[in-house]
Write a protein that holds these residues in place. Structure first.
Motif, short mmCIF file in Angstrom:
data_model
loop_
_atom_site.label_atom_id
_atom_site.label_comp_id
_atom_site.label_asym_id
_atom_site.label_seq_id
_atom_site.Cartn_x
_atom_site.Cartn_y
_atom_site.Cartn_z
N SER A 4 0.85 -1.18 0.00
CA SER A 4 0.00 0.00 0.00
C SER A 4 0.89 1.24 0.00
O SER A 4 2.09 1.17 0.27
N GLY A 5 0.30 2.38 -0.29
CA GLY A 5 1.06 3.62 -0.35
C GLY A 5 1.72 3.99 0.97
O GLY A 5 2.87 4.41 1.03
N LYS A 6 0.98 3.79 2.09
CA LYS A 6 1.55 4.12 3.40
C LYS A 6 2.71 3.20 3.74
O LYS A 6 3.72 3.64 4.29
N SER A 7 2.57 1.92 3.44
CA SER A 7 3.63 0.96 3.73
C SER A 7 4.87 1.25 2.91
O SER A 7 5.99 1.18 3.42
N ALA A 8 4.67 1.59 1.65
CA ALA A 8 5.81 1.90 0.78
C ALA A 8 6.52 3.16 1.24
O ALA A 8 7.75 3.23 1.24
N THR A 9 5.77 4.17 1.67
CA THR A 9 6.37 5.40 2.17
C THR A 9 7.13 5.15 3.46
O THR A 9 8.24 5.65 3.65
N ARG A 10 6.56 4.33 4.33
CA ARG A 10 7.23 3.99 5.59
C ARG A 10 8.54 3.25 5.31
O ARG A 10 9.57 3.57 5.90
N ASP A 11 8.50 2.30 4.40
CA ASP A 11 9.72 1.57 4.04
C ASP A 11 10.74 2.49 3.39
O ASP A 11 11.94 2.37 3.64
N PHE A 12 10.28 3.41 2.55
CA PHE A 12 11.20 4.36 1.91
C PHE A 12 11.91 5.20 2.98
O PHE A 12 13.12 5.38 2.93
#
Length: 115
Positions: A4-12
């Motif tokens: 998801s977008g939030k998960s990808a941003t958190r990982d980034f």
């Protein structure tokens, strides 16, 4: 399989944070290795028994493992298409990184306590 977008941003953000943390930790570790080059076992062990040095080494291992886990998860997301293999790969990646961190913390504590 995509995040998801939030998960990808958190990982980034975590990936960038660990990369930033690895620069000074890596430089300190290299300086430590250079300083201990040619030393005997007891000298190296005594140096690693210093709580500050042990803490830096543990932080280096944790930051490296988190950075590696996120990077490998990206590769798994991009290249592993089979759902079952994808889940197994992600689980294996997590377990490997956890084993590296736990083993390193155990080794550092063992040296620090003096077993």
């Amino acid at each position: 399989m995509a995040q998801s977008g939030k998960s990808a941003t958190r990982d980034f953000r975590r990936q960038r944070l660990t990369a930033f943390a690895l620069v000074p930790l890596g430089l300190i570790f290299v300086a430590l290795v250079v300083a201990l080059a040619g030393s005997d076992y007891e000298t190296a062990r005594a140096c690693l028994a210093n709580p500050l040095v042990a803490g830096v080494v543990v932080l280096l291992v944790i930051a490296t493992a988190v950075h590696m886990r996120i990077g490998m998860n990206e590769i798994i997301d991009d290249y592993v298409q089979d759902s079952t293999l994808h889940k197994l790969s992600k689980t294996g990646n997590f377990l490997f990184c956890a084993a590296v961190v736990l083993g390193s913390i155990y080794a550092a504590l063992k040296i620090l306590i003096g077993f």
